[in-house]
Design an enzyme around this catalytic site. Sequence first.
Site, PDB file in Angstrom:
ATOM      1  N   CYS A  43      39.450  44.995  42.098  1.00  0.00           N
ATOM      2  CA  CYS A  43      40.237  43.835  41.670  1.00  0.00           C
ATOM      3  C   CYS A  43      39.862  42.584  42.470  1.00  0.00           C
ATOM      4  O   CYS A  43      39.572  41.529  41.900  1.00  0.00           O
ATOM      5  CB  CYS A  43      41.723  44.154  41.831  1.00  0.00           C
ATOM      6  SG  CYS A  43      42.795  42.794  41.431  1.00  0.00           S
ATOM      7  N   CYS A  48      39.585  41.507  38.663  1.00  0.00           N
ATOM      8  CA  CYS A  48      40.593  40.510  38.256  1.00  0.00           C
ATOM      9  C   CYS A  48      40.424  39.141  38.924  1.00  0.00           C
ATOM     10  O   CYS A  48      40.430  38.108  38.241  1.00  0.00           O
ATOM     11  CB  CYS A  48      41.999  40.999  38.595  1.00  0.00           C
ATOM     12  SG  CYS A  48      42.208  42.769  38.734  1.00  0.00           S
ATOM     13  N   LYS A  51      37.012  37.243  38.345  1.00  0.00           N
ATOM     14  CA  LYS A  51      36.978  37.028  36.887  1.00  0.00           C
ATOM     15  C   LYS A  51      37.867  35.852  36.494  1.00  0.00           C
ATOM     16  O   LYS A  51      37.445  34.960  35.768  1.00  0.00           O
ATOM     17  CB  LYS A  51      37.442  38.330  36.211  1.00  0.00           C
ATOM     18  CG  LYS A  51      37.414  38.407  34.717  1.00  0.00           C
ATOM     19  CD  LYS A  51      38.680  38.078  34.000  1.00  0.00           C
ATOM     20  CE  LYS A  51      39.935  38.798  34.368  1.00  0.00           C
ATOM     21  NZ  LYS A  51      40.156  40.095  33.775  1.00  0.00           N
ATOM     22  N   TYR A 177      37.917  44.607  26.789  1.00  0.00           N
ATOM     23  CA  TYR A 177      38.390  43.348  27.368  1.00  0.00           C
ATOM     24  C   TYR A 177      37.369  42.718  28.313  1.00  0.00           C
ATOM     25  O   TYR A 177      37.231  41.495  28.358  1.00  0.00           O
ATOM     26  CB  TYR A 177      39.774  43.502  28.000  1.00  0.00           C
ATOM     27  CG  TYR A 177      39.823  44.100  29.387  1.00  0.00           C
ATOM     28  CD1 TYR A 177      39.846  43.291  30.518  1.00  0.00           C
ATOM     29  CD2 TYR A 177      39.847  45.476  29.577  1.00  0.00           C
ATOM     30  CE1 TYR A 177      39.908  43.829  31.793  1.00  0.00           C
ATOM     31  CE2 TYR A 177      39.915  46.029  30.851  1.00  0.00           C
ATOM     32  CZ  TYR A 177      39.935  45.197  31.949  1.00  0.00           C
ATOM     33  OH  TYR A 177      39.988  45.732  33.212  1.00  0.00           O
ATOM     34  N   GLU A 181      35.946  38.968  27.663  1.00  0.00           N
ATOM     35  CA  GLU A 181      36.219  37.975  28.709  1.00  0.00           C
ATOM     36  C   GLU A 181      34.921  37.339  29.193  1.00  0.00           C
ATOM     37  O   GLU A 181      34.823  36.113  29.326  1.00  0.00           O
ATOM     38  CB  GLU A 181      36.949  38.636  29.880  1.00  0.00           C
ATOM     39  CG  GLU A 181      38.406  38.958  29.557  1.00  0.00           C
ATOM     40  CD  GLU A 181      39.147  39.667  30.673  1.00  0.00           C
ATOM     41  OE1 GLU A 181      40.374  39.677  30.635  1.00  0.00           O
ATOM     42  OE2 GLU A 181      38.504  40.233  31.575  1.00  0.00           O
ATOM     43  N   HIS A 435      61.960  23.259  24.718  1.00  0.00           N
ATOM     44  CA  HIS A 435      61.224  22.401  23.794  1.00  0.00           C
ATOM     45  C   HIS A 435      60.546  21.260  24.541  1.00  0.00           C
ATOM     46  O   HIS A 435      61.151  20.722  25.462  1.00  0.00           O
ATOM     47  CB  HIS A 435      62.204  21.843  22.760  1.00  0.00           C
ATOM     48  CG  HIS A 435      61.530  21.067  21.674  1.00  0.00           C
ATOM     49  ND1 HIS A 435      60.746  21.682  20.712  1.00  0.00           N
ATOM     50  CD2 HIS A 435      61.511  19.737  21.425  1.00  0.00           C
ATOM     51  CE1 HIS A 435      60.288  20.743  19.890  1.00  0.00           C
ATOM     52  NE2 HIS A 435      60.723  19.567  20.304  1.00  0.00           N
ATOM     53  N   GLU A 440      58.715  28.789  22.697  1.00  0.00           N
ATOM     54  CA  GLU A 440      59.981  28.705  21.960  1.00  0.00           C
ATOM     55  C   GLU A 440      59.860  29.320  20.562  1.00  0.00           C
ATOM     56  O   GLU A 440      60.853  29.698  19.947  1.00  0.00           O
ATOM     57  CB  GLU A 440      60.483  27.256  21.867  1.00  0.00           C
ATOM     58  CG  GLU A 440      59.649  26.352  20.982  1.00  0.00           C
ATOM     59  CD  GLU A 440      60.200  24.926  20.902  1.00  0.00           C
ATOM     60  OE1 GLU A 440      61.414  24.759  20.732  1.00  0.00           O
ATOM     61  OE2 GLU A 440      59.390  23.972  21.015  1.00  0.00           O
TER      62      GLU A 440
HETATM   63  C1  LIG Z   1      35.500  42.963  35.518  1.00  0.00           C
HETATM   64  C2  LIG Z   1      36.873  43.543  35.715  1.00  0.00           C
HETATM   65  C3  LIG Z   1      37.979  42.784  35.435  1.00  0.00           C
HETATM   66  C4  LIG Z   1      39.252  43.301  35.604  1.00  0.00           C
HETATM   67  N1  LIG Z   1      40.311  42.516  35.309  1.00  0.00           N
HETATM   68  C5  LIG Z   1      41.565  42.993  35.466  1.00  0.00           C
HETATM   69  C6  LIG Z   1      42.687  42.166  35.190  1.00  0.00           C
HETATM   70  O1  LIG Z   1      42.567  40.996  34.789  1.00  0.00           O
HETATM   71  N2  LIG Z   1      43.920  42.689  35.376  1.00  0.00           N
HETATM   72  C7  LIG Z   1      44.116  43.979  35.824  1.00  0.00           C
HETATM   73  O2  LIG Z   1      45.253  44.400  35.996  1.00  0.00           O
HETATM   74  N3  LIG Z   1      43.061  44.780  36.075  1.00  0.00           N
HETATM   75  C8  LIG Z   1      41.801  44.325  35.911  1.00  0.00           C
HETATM   76  N4  LIG Z   1      40.726  45.134  36.192  1.00  0.00           N
HETATM   77  C9  LIG Z   1      40.973  46.538  36.587  1.00  0.00           C
HETATM   78  C10 LIG Z   1      41.350  46.653  38.058  1.00  0.00           C
HETATM   79  O3  LIG Z   1      40.379  46.016  38.852  1.00  0.00           O
HETATM   80  C11 LIG Z   1      41.471  48.140  38.436  1.00  0.00           C
HETATM   81  O4  LIG Z   1      42.376  48.759  37.549  1.00  0.00           O
HETATM   82  C12 LIG Z   1      41.975  48.327  39.862  1.00  0.00           C
HETATM   83  O5  LIG Z   1      41.132  47.697  40.790  1.00  0.00           O
HETATM   84  C13 LIG Z   1      42.053  49.836  40.186  1.00  0.00           C
HETATM   85  O6  LIG Z   1      42.444  50.026  41.516  1.00  0.00           O
HETATM   86  P1  LIG Z   1      42.104  51.376  42.269  1.00  0.00           P
HETATM   87  O7  LIG Z   1      42.829  51.307  43.572  1.00  0.00           O
HETATM   88  O8  LIG Z   1      42.316  52.537  41.408  1.00  0.00           O
HETATM   89  O9  LIG Z   1      40.524  51.341  42.530  1.00  0.00           O
HETATM   90  P2  LIG Z   1      39.538  50.211  43.065  1.00  0.00           P
HETATM   91  O10 LIG Z   1      40.190  48.893  43.143  1.00  0.00           O
HETATM   92  O11 LIG Z   1      38.309  50.335  42.247  1.00  0.00           O
HETATM   93  O12 LIG Z   1      39.244  50.663  44.561  1.00  0.00           O
HETATM   94  C14 LIG Z   1      38.531  51.819  44.867  1.00  0.00           C
HETATM   95  C15 LIG Z   1      37.885  51.632  46.220  1.00  0.00           C
HETATM   96  O13 LIG Z   1      37.430  52.899  46.682  1.00  0.00           O
HETATM   97  C16 LIG Z   1      36.217  52.709  47.408  1.00  0.00           C
HETATM   98  N5  LIG Z   1      35.544  54.010  47.468  1.00  0.00           N
HETATM   99  C17 LIG Z   1      35.063  54.765  46.442  1.00  0.00           C
HETATM  100  N6  LIG Z   1      34.554  55.931  46.915  1.00  0.00           N
HETATM  101  C18 LIG Z   1      34.722  55.909  48.269  1.00  0.00           C
HETATM  102  C19 LIG Z   1      34.416  56.834  49.317  1.00  0.00           C
HETATM  103  N7  LIG Z   1      33.870  58.040  49.059  1.00  0.00           N
HETATM  104  N8  LIG Z   1      34.709  56.479  50.582  1.00  0.00           N
HETATM  105  C20 LIG Z   1      35.281  55.261  50.866  1.00  0.00           C
HETATM  106  N9  LIG Z   1      35.600  54.381  49.924  1.00  0.00           N
HETATM  107  C21 LIG Z   1      35.342  54.691  48.629  1.00  0.00           C
HETATM  108  C22 LIG Z   1      35.486  51.662  46.573  1.00  0.00           C
HETATM  109  O14 LIG Z   1      34.492  51.006  47.335  1.00  0.00           O
HETATM  110  C23 LIG Z   1      36.644  50.740  46.184  1.00  0.00           C
HETATM  111  O15 LIG Z   1      36.801  49.682  47.107  1.00  0.00           O
HETATM  112  C24 LIG Z   1      39.428  44.635  36.068  1.00  0.00           C
HETATM  113  C25 LIG Z   1      38.318  45.418  36.350  1.00  0.00           C
HETATM  114  C26 LIG Z   1      37.056  44.890  36.179  1.00  0.00           C
HETATM  115  C27 LIG Z   1      35.866  45.743  36.490  1.00  0.00           C
END
Ligand SMILES: Cc1cc2nc3c(=O)[nH]c(=O)nc-3n(C[C@H](O)[C@H](O)[C@H](O)COP(=O)(O)OP(=O)(O)OC[C@H]3O[C@@H](n4cnc5c(N)ncnc54)[C@H](O)[C@@H]3O)c2cc1C
Length: 452
Positions: A43, A48, A51, A177, A181, A435, A440
């Site tokens: 994110c 997010c 973006k 999406y 976007e 308004h 609205e």
């Molecule tokens: C282009 C794009 C736009 C988006 N726009 C939106 C939006 O507008 N609104 C919205 O709500 N969501 C949006 N999302 C989705 C949102 O980013 C994800 O749903 C959210 O980040 C998921 O969080 P998470 O904690 O599951 O994983 P992540 O945020 O992906 O975090 C996972 C972390 O784990 C780390 N990791 C992985 N494996 C290991 C390991 N073995 N050891 C140590 N670290 C590790 C990674 O490096 C990463 O930092 C978007 C996604 C993308 C790709």
Amino acid sequence: MPQYDYDLFVIGAGSGGVRAARMASSHGVKVAIAEQRYLGGTCVNVGCVPKKLFVYASQFQDQFDAAAGFGWMVGKSTFDWPSLIANKNREIERLHAIYNNLLQKAGVSIITGRAQVLDAHSVSVDGKQYSAERILIATGGWPFVPDIPGKQHIVTSNEMFFLDQLPKRIIIVGGGYIAVEFASILNGLGVNTTLCHRGHKLLRGFDEDIRDFLAHEMTRKGINILFNTDIEAIESAGDCFAVRLIDGGKVTTDLVMYATGRTPNSTGFGLEKLGVEWDDEGAIKVNDDYQTNVPSIYALGDVTNRVCLTPVAIAEGMALVNKLYVNQPRPVDYDTIPTAVFSQPNIGTVGLTEAQAREKYPDIDIYKTSFTPMKNTLSGIDEKTLMKMIVVRSTDRVVGMHMAGPDAPEIIQGMAVAIRAGATKAVFDSTIGIHPTAAEEFVTMRETVKQI
Ligand SMILES: Cc1cc2nc3c(=O)[nH]c(=O)nc-3n(C[C@H](O)[C@H](O)[C@H](O)COP(=O)(O)OP(=O)(O)OC[C@H]3O[C@@H](n4cnc5c(N)ncnc54)[C@H](O)[C@@H]3O)c2cc1C
């Protein structure tokens, strides 16, 4: 002597992992969090946040064009991509520092490096071993790219945030999406943009009217949308690419971006050995309490591929901590999750689509309006707004609201509260409008356009 180094070892410092770690630590739990790449996860770094900054950047040309209608004469404008990237990077650095601070202040040990799960209670990071009573997998997802000839030329959303220069032409593959976007962002920045989608409509799962409206508006804005086709092969052709489509079409472009889904990050760090179960798409299987089939291992967020959105991962992190350490289960309600698409026009949506409502209820009323937003009367911008409301006739309950147009996500966030509170159409009708606004319209829709 404690049996383990930590009570909770979180792998992945993204939206879900950070929230779970901070919350748990604030309740006196001894927590470590391992992150291999960047604090804040997808994110903050490649999702997010950057973006949305790009979306803002892409809207200025329209604003400059609109200004003349309001009496402003704006001089010749130019756009500098490297400045945008540098400013965006600076903002992300600022957020890294904030995340670091928040975790430190909460008392969470931050461990930098790629974690490997060794057994049900131990993890290693860069050769150092840690034991924990519980391990939380919050490792997110990664862009999926199909195996086609020329795959090595493809970029994904990850790379788009760090391009050295803006291409003159781009072809974006996908209909979800992220694809729409990025198509809107690049088109807004003046890039000649083609969107290639193997389906016959964009945004699967959204309301049909919104899907049609978006494709129409994006086309009007100059995006070339190719439906029912796909890329067969990509060949390097000097300083550009020759793209061959499965229907025989050819496109010459400077950049090929794929936004064809994301794969859960569930493999390659030890879970296979432990027998943690995942589904056909690689999503870790969990029960209602985010527990995997290995009782001390939990998983949440995108790696479980339920609803891949930041607020959902955060809510899951809080629900897990409430359940495990506060003894106050507050499960996440996966119904009526509002969502937005920051395309041009923006989309905001909550609740059932018309098709879902038809399936669920025998009697529904559809309210719908499409109009020129007030700003566009003087701006000369030929973009319309669409608003739609779905009501169950027998109960008068509003079960779905959909909007495409300026500020749609901001407006729908408020509407989501009303829907969750069980608001009826009568409540909307008795609410005084603000308004003059577009919002609205949602409290002044009187005539049904369709009764089912
Ligand atoms: C282009 C794009 C736009 C988006 N726009 C939106 C939006 O507008 N609104 C919205 O709500 N969501 C949006 N999302 C989705 C949102 O980013 C994800 O749903 C959210 O980040 C998921 O969080 P998470 O904690 O599951 O994983 P992540 O945020 O992906 O975090 C996972 C972390 O784990 C780390 N990791 C992985 N494996 C290991 C390991 N073995 N050891 C140590 N670290 C590790 C990674 O490096 C990463 O930092 C978007 C996604 C993308 C790709």
